[in-house]
Motif scaffolding. Structure first.
Motif, PDB file in Angstrom:
ATOM      1  N   TRP A  61       0.840  -1.198   0.000  1.00  0.00           N
ATOM      2  CA  TRP A  61       0.000   0.000   0.000  1.00  0.00           C
ATOM      3  C   TRP A  61       0.874   1.246   0.000  1.00  0.00           C
ATOM      4  CZ3 TRP A  61      -0.996   4.475   2.582  1.00  0.00           C
ATOM      5  CH2 TRP A  61      -2.206   5.122   2.283  1.00  0.00           C
ATOM      6  N   LEU A  64       2.058   1.913  -3.478  1.00  0.00           N
ATOM      7  CA  LEU A  64       0.996   2.446  -4.320  1.00  0.00           C
ATOM      8  C   LEU A  64       0.682   3.904  -3.985  1.00  0.00           C
ATOM      9  CD1 LEU A  64      -1.179   1.705  -6.498  1.00  0.00           C
ATOM     10  CD2 LEU A  64      -2.711   1.195  -4.589  1.00  0.00           C
ATOM     11  N   SER A  72      -5.571   4.249  -2.345  1.00  0.00           N
ATOM     12  CA  SER A  72      -6.634   3.248  -2.520  1.00  0.00           C
ATOM     13  C   SER A  72      -7.095   2.763  -1.151  1.00  0.00           C
ATOM     14  CB  SER A  72      -6.114   2.062  -3.343  1.00  0.00           C
ATOM     15  OG  SER A  72      -7.014   0.971  -3.284  1.00  0.00           O
ATOM     16  N   GLN A  75      -7.581  -2.136  -1.446  1.00  0.00           N
ATOM     17  CA  GLN A  75      -6.560  -3.155  -1.710  1.00  0.00           C
ATOM     18  C   GLN A  75      -6.905  -4.496  -1.082  1.00  0.00           C
ATOM     19  OE1 GLN A  75      -5.339  -1.479  -4.266  1.00  0.00           O
ATOM     20  NE2 GLN A  75      -3.451  -2.595  -3.852  1.00  0.00           N
ATOM     21  N   GLN A  76      -7.901  -4.524  -0.181  1.00  0.00           N
ATOM     22  CA  GLN A  76      -8.349  -5.799   0.371  1.00  0.00           C
ATOM     23  C   GLN A  76      -8.954  -6.694  -0.703  1.00  0.00           C
ATOM     24  OE1 GLN A  76      -9.602  -2.851   1.153  1.00  0.00           O
ATOM     25  NE2 GLN A  76     -11.832  -2.845   0.999  1.00  0.00           N
ATOM     26  N   SER A 112      -5.779  -7.440 -11.421  1.00  0.00           N
ATOM     27  CA  SER A 112      -5.659  -5.997 -11.199  1.00  0.00           C
ATOM     28  C   SER A 112      -5.495  -5.228 -12.510  1.00  0.00           C
ATOM     29  CB  SER A 112      -4.482  -5.699 -10.279  1.00  0.00           C
ATOM     30  OG  SER A 112      -3.235  -5.918 -10.945  1.00  0.00           O
ATOM     31  N   THR A 131     -12.196   2.122  -5.625  1.00  0.00           N
ATOM     32  CA  THR A 131     -11.503   0.869  -5.313  1.00  0.00           C
ATOM     33  C   THR A 131     -12.194   0.121  -4.183  1.00  0.00           C
ATOM     34  OG1 THR A 131      -9.999   2.099  -3.831  1.00  0.00           O
ATOM     35  CG2 THR A 131      -9.264   1.724  -6.103  1.00  0.00           C
ATOM     36  N   TYR A 223       0.456  -0.431  -9.916  1.00  0.00           N
ATOM     37  CA  TYR A 223      -0.825  -0.951  -9.437  1.00  0.00           C
ATOM     38  C   TYR A 223      -0.828  -2.481  -9.461  1.00  0.00           C
ATOM     39  CZ  TYR A 223      -5.922  -1.146  -8.840  1.00  0.00           C
ATOM     40  OH  TYR A 223      -7.179  -1.393  -8.375  1.00  0.00           O
ATOM     41  N   SER A 226       1.588  -3.821  -6.739  1.00  0.00           N
ATOM     42  CA  SER A 226       0.962  -3.671  -5.434  1.00  0.00           C
ATOM     43  C   SER A 226      -0.114  -4.732  -5.222  1.00  0.00           C
ATOM     44  CB  SER A 226       0.359  -2.271  -5.305  1.00  0.00           C
ATOM     45  OG  SER A 226      -0.297  -2.121  -4.063  1.00  0.00           O
ATOM     46  N   ALA A 227      -0.881  -5.029  -6.264  1.00  0.00           N
ATOM     47  CA  ALA A 227      -1.903  -6.069  -6.161  1.00  0.00           C
ATOM     48  C   ALA A 227      -1.270  -7.449  -5.992  1.00  0.00           C
ATOM     49  CB  ALA A 227      -2.783  -6.051  -7.410  1.00  0.00           C
ATOM     50  N   ALA A 230      -0.251  -7.648  -2.384  1.00  0.00           N
ATOM     51  CA  ALA A 230      -1.426  -7.820  -1.535  1.00  0.00           C
ATOM     52  C   ALA A 230      -1.955  -9.242  -1.625  1.00  0.00           C
ATOM     53  CB  ALA A 230      -2.507  -6.821  -1.934  1.00  0.00           C
ATOM     54  N   THR A 255      -7.184  -2.667   4.689  1.00  0.00           N
ATOM     55  CA  THR A 255      -6.614  -1.429   4.164  1.00  0.00           C
ATOM     56  C   THR A 255      -6.532  -0.360   5.242  1.00  0.00           C
ATOM     57  OG1 THR A 255      -7.435  -1.906   1.931  1.00  0.00           O
ATOM     58  CG2 THR A 255      -6.905   0.386   2.440  1.00  0.00           C
TER      59      THR A 255
END
Length: 359
Positions: A61, A64, A72, A75-76, A112, A131, A223, A226-227, A230, A255
């Motif tokens: 996070w 990002l 965002s 992100q969960q 993503s 998001t 993005y 980061s996904a 996560a 998040t």
């Protein structure tokens, strides 16, 4: 007798003696942690896995929002997708869950890319809320899939054939490897030209585009990375937890907690999520039994930090003592051995320059 005069020669420096010492200390800690399953208690390993998941999710996070400027609160979505992908691969298709952790992260990263086509149409606060809505869509969709337990969730049965000690040590080593790999990936990226481009986009997207930076491509890459991270944190968390449900996997609390950790530790710093994850884990273990008062306490701590330590705890330490475990900034410093130039040669060069460049 002709005198030789020193001229200043400069070089680009990133690290310091303090950062080198801290880095060696960090590597020593990693080596010690790698041996924990042979001398430590199983509860220690479970706690480390939990901290690792917090840290990885918060660090992604931070990448990002702190470095990319894309705030965002959804992100969960990828945290839950990584967990459910790992469970489906293990329970339905018989894939080893430890392999499923990596595959689940890859799947979250690929999804993503499709999600970004919707999310990137929004800007600022609309992007943040959008998001969150996307994450809720994923939660409701998964809750209606009976193959993965529906709304009540299900248990990871793919690990039943593995004894408890092997399962716990394997999960622990994988968590340690994921932490080291995630930190190395983010650190090397931020030290590269692409990292400089990302910071330029965060500071002024219009100016970055005018300098020839592929803004859209860079934002999409960050993005997706980061996904991926996560999803990795989510898959790893539910391998250790052995049970998953839509409300647990896609909760906005993930998040919210990540934002808390990054703000407490220091946004826009690699060390920030690490400090924040340790603080959050400690507070969670000590005060979580106090119910709603615990959440109120977290909010008050966040407010105090933003008022008195605007750069976070690690930002304060770095500003006060100059400590940096992962230095990414570039500094212009004089070289240790300055070059010398002969005075007569300097005079001749000056006369030649004036002859060719009259006023």
């Amino acid at each position: 007798m002709q005198a030789n005069h020193p001229i200043h020669d400069y070089r680009i420096a990133r690290g310091t003696r303090a950062s080198t010492s801290l880095l060696w200390l960090g590597l020593t800690i990693v080596v010690v942690l790698a041996s924990l399953p042979w001398w430590g208690d199983s509860s220690w390993m479970r706690e480390f896995v939990e901290i690792s998941c917090y840290f990885i999710f918060a660090m992604m996070w931070n990448l990002l929002a702190g470095y990319g400027g894309m705030v965002s609160i959804g992100q969960q979505a990828f945290f839950g997708l990584g967990g459910y992908a790992m469970l489906a691969l293990g329970n339905v298709w018989g894939v080893n869950p430890f392999v499923g952790v990596l595959l689940g992260a890859v799947l979250a990263g690929l999804i993503s890319i499709a999600v970004s086509r919707i999310a990137f149409r929004l800007q600022g606060g609309y992007f943040a809320i959008g998001t969150w809505v996307i994450a809720e869509v994923f939660r409701l969709t998964v809750a209606n899939i009976s193959a993965v337990g529906g709304g009540s969730g299900t248990t990871l049965t793919a690990l039943r054939g593995i004894d408890k000690a092997t399962r716990e040590s394997g999960t622990y080593w994988m968590a340690l490897a994921c932490v080291v790999a995630s930190v190395a990936m983010v650190y090397l990226f931020l030290r590269s030209k692409q990292g400089l481009a990302l910071l330029a986009i965060r500071d002024n997207e219009v100016a970055a585009r005018s300098q020839g930076i592929a803004v859209d491509r860079m934002k999409l890459a960050v993005y997706a990375v980061s996904a991926f991270g996560a999803g990795l944190a989510g898959a790893l968390y539910f391998v250790g937890n052995l049970r998953i449900s839509p409300d647990a996997a896609f909760s906005v609390n993930w998040t919210a907690f990540a934002i808390f950790m990054v703000v407490i530790g220091g946004i826009g710093r690699i060390e920030g999520p690490l400090v924040g994850a340790l603080v959050f884990w400690a507070l969670n273990k000590v005060f979580s039994d106090y119910g709603s008062w615990y959440l109120i306490g977290l909010g008050l701590i966040a407010i105090v930090t933003t008022v008195f330590f605007k750069q976070g705890l690690w930002g304060f330490v770095q500003q006060r003592w100059g400590w940096s475990l992962f230095p990414t900034s570039r500094r212009l410093v004089p070289s240790e051995r300055p070059a010398f130039i002969n005075a007569a040669s300097a005079a001749s060069a000056a006369l030649a320059f004036n002859a060719h460049h009259p006023e």
